[in-house]
Design an enzyme around this catalytic site. Structure first.
Site, short mmCIF file in Angstrom:
data_model
loop_
_atom_site.label_atom_id
_atom_site.label_comp_id
_atom_site.label_asym_id
_atom_site.label_seq_id
_atom_site.Cartn_x
_atom_site.Cartn_y
_atom_site.Cartn_z
N ASN A 6 0.86 -1.19 0.00
CA ASN A 6 0.00 0.00 0.00
C ASN A 6 0.90 1.24 0.00
OD1 ASN A 6 -1.42 2.29 1.08
ND2 ASN A 6 -3.11 0.91 1.54
N ASP A 8 -0.11 4.49 -0.20
CA ASP A 8 -0.82 5.73 0.12
C ASP A 8 0.09 6.78 0.75
OD1 ASP A 8 -3.16 4.56 -0.69
OD2 ASP A 8 -3.93 4.20 1.33
N HIS A 9 0.99 6.32 1.62
CA HIS A 9 1.78 7.31 2.37
C HIS A 9 2.91 7.94 1.57
CE1 HIS A 9 -0.81 6.90 5.63
NE2 HIS A 9 -0.57 5.61 5.80
N ARG A 17 3.81 18.96 0.70
CA ARG A 17 4.38 20.16 0.08
C ARG A 17 3.59 20.59 -1.16
NH1 ARG A 17 9.72 21.97 1.34
NH2 ARG A 17 9.70 21.89 3.59
N HIS A 42 -5.63 3.57 -1.79
CA HIS A 42 -6.98 3.86 -1.27
C HIS A 42 -7.38 5.24 -1.76
CE1 HIS A 42 -9.72 3.98 2.60
NE2 HIS A 42 -10.38 4.29 1.49
N ARG A 44 -9.59 7.83 -1.18
CA ARG A 44 -10.56 8.23 -0.15
C ARG A 44 -11.46 9.33 -0.67
NH1 ARG A 44 -8.88 6.25 5.14
NH2 ARG A 44 -10.64 7.44 5.90
N ARG A 48 -7.36 12.59 0.63
CA ARG A 48 -6.30 13.13 1.50
C ARG A 48 -4.90 12.65 1.09
NH1 ARG A 48 -7.44 9.81 7.01
NH2 ARG A 48 -9.48 10.73 6.73
N HIS A 49 -4.81 11.52 0.43
CA HIS A 49 -3.47 11.13 -0.07
C HIS A 49 -3.51 10.85 -1.57
CE1 HIS A 49 -5.23 7.37 1.28
NE2 HIS A 49 -4.90 7.54 2.55
N GLU A 69 -8.44 0.22 -3.19
CA GLU A 69 -9.18 0.14 -1.93
C GLU A 69 -10.12 1.35 -1.88
OE1 GLU A 69 -6.38 -0.32 1.34
OE2 GLU A 69 -7.86 0.68 2.57
N THR A 99 -6.92 6.20 9.88
CA THR A 99 -6.80 5.10 8.92
C THR A 99 -8.06 4.25 9.08
OG1 THR A 99 -5.43 3.23 8.21
CG2 THR A 99 -5.48 3.69 10.56
N THR A 100 -8.21 3.23 8.22
CA THR A 100 -9.42 2.42 8.28
C THR A 100 -9.58 1.80 9.66
OG1 THR A 100 -8.90 1.86 6.00
CG2 THR A 100 -10.69 0.64 7.03
N GLU A 150 -10.54 -9.78 2.89
CA GLU A 150 -9.29 -9.34 3.51
C GLU A 150 -9.55 -9.27 5.00
OE1 GLU A 150 -7.21 -5.91 1.97
OE2 GLU A 150 -6.19 -5.61 3.89
N HIS A 190 -3.41 -4.78 7.74
CA HIS A 190 -3.59 -3.66 8.65
C HIS A 190 -2.72 -3.82 9.89
CE1 HIS A 190 -5.28 -0.02 10.22
NE2 HIS A 190 -5.87 0.13 9.07
N GLY A 212 1.34 -1.50 4.30
CA GLY A 212 1.70 -0.16 3.86
C GLY A 212 2.59 0.60 4.80
N HIS A 213 2.01 1.05 5.91
CA HIS A 213 2.68 2.03 6.77
C HIS A 213 4.08 1.60 7.23
CE1 HIS A 213 3.30 4.53 10.40
NE2 HIS A 213 2.75 5.44 9.63
N1 PXP Z 1 -5.63 -3.21 4.15
C1 PXP Z 1 -6.58 -2.26 4.27
C2 PXP Z 1 -7.97 -2.61 3.91
C3 PXP Z 1 -6.26 -0.97 4.73
O1 PXP Z 1 -7.22 -0.04 4.87
C4 PXP Z 1 -4.91 -0.68 5.02
C5 PXP Z 1 -4.54 0.72 5.42
O2 PXP Z 1 -4.70 1.59 4.36
C6 PXP Z 1 -3.96 -1.70 4.85
C7 PXP Z 1 -4.35 -2.95 4.44
C8 PXP Z 1 -2.53 -1.46 5.16
O3 PXP Z 1 -2.40 -1.20 6.53
P1 PXP Z 1 -1.04 -0.67 7.10
O4 PXP Z 1 -0.77 0.65 6.44
O5 PXP Z 1 -1.28 -0.56 8.56
O6 PXP Z 1 0.01 -1.68 6.72
#
Ligand code: PXP
Length: 237
Positions: A6, A8-9, A17, A42, A44, A48-49, A69, A99-100, A150, A190, A212-213
């Site tokens: 993921n 997103d970040h 910026r 994702h 959203r 936001r990202h 997502e 986050t979700t 998932e 997650h 992701g994170h």
């Molecule tokens: N799966 C889903 C459905 C999510 O919403 C997220 C967070 O965007 C992730 C996986 C990834 O989670 P994390 O960023 O905590 O690894």
């Protein structure tokens, strides 16, 4: 076991910026070159990202699998039907959340989700539902026609004691086996990181993970390529 990243970040950092760097499209290519089996973003409602143009560009450039997502709002459903990602993952979405939070209540909105899943299937887009590891949600996911579930691993990831973690892990194992028995593919994600991923990766009934994170955070110190490869090695081990 497949590992989907993921990104997103990367977009969160870019948007800080308001410019073009770092570019999520470039990040996706680095992840794929480092062995990722798929890219997750994702879109959203508040953008936001990830922005709409990121999704369109990723649709053109991702060569593995693009998992979009999304919350099940009509606006985002329409965009997804136009983009035609390789998979859509439906999640609950609240504007104020960081986050979700928690899984989708599939059992409580079967009719609506059945209709949405049907619209995606009409475009040959497989659908995954992000749910808590609870039997009633898994059965409802099958009933609405989901191709994949998932399993939300957040409670396991946030467990305060080893006994708590074990209890949540057992729920994930049972959920994964139930999903498989009902004929669905099983993803998990997650809160997974370099220390807690091993126990989830060892579950045979899980086909895929979305992380992701922790990977993007580690990439800030050692680079995205190495961060993905290290997670890939842990997932395979
Ligand atoms: N799966 C889903 C459905 C999510 O919403 C997220 C967070 O965007 C992730 C996986 C990834 O989670 P994390 O960023 O905590 O690894």
């Amino acid at each position: 076991m497949r590992l989907c990243i993921n990104i997103d970040h990367i977009a969160t950092l870019r948007n800080a910026r308001g410019g073009h760097e770092p570019d999520p499209v470039a990040a996706a290519a680095v992840c794929e070159a480092a062995g990722a089996d798929g890219i997750v973003v994702h879109l959203r409602e508040d953008r936001r990202h990830i922005k709409d143009h990121d999704v369109w560009k990723l649709r053109e450039t991702v060569t593995t699998k693009l998992d979009l997502e999304m919350g099940a709002s009509e606006e985002i459903v329409r965009i997804a039907l136009e983009v035609v990602p390789d998979l859509v993952t439906l999640v609950p979405e609240k504007r104020q959340e960081l986050t979700t939070e928690g899984g989708l209540d599939v059992a409580g909105q079967q009719e609506r989700l059945f209709e949405i899943v049907h619209r995606f299937h009409a475009k040959r887009i497989p659908v995954s539902l992000f749910i808590d590891p609870v039997a009633v949600q898994i059965e409802a996911s099958r009933a609405v026609g989901a191709d994949m579930i998932e399993i939300h691993t957040g409670e396991y990831a946030e467990a305060k004691t080893p006994a708590d973690a074990r209890r949540h892990l057992e729920a994930i194992i049972l959920a994964a086996e139930t999903g498989k028995r009902l004929g669905m593919s099983v993803n998990a994600g997650h809160g997974l990181n370099y220390t807690n991923v091993g126990a989830v990766a060892a579950i045979h009934a899980i086909d895929e993970m979305s992380i992701g994170h922790s990977i993007i955070s580690r990439a800030a110190f050692i680079g995205l390529d190495r961060a993905v490869r290290e997670m890939g090695a842990l997932v395979q081990k």
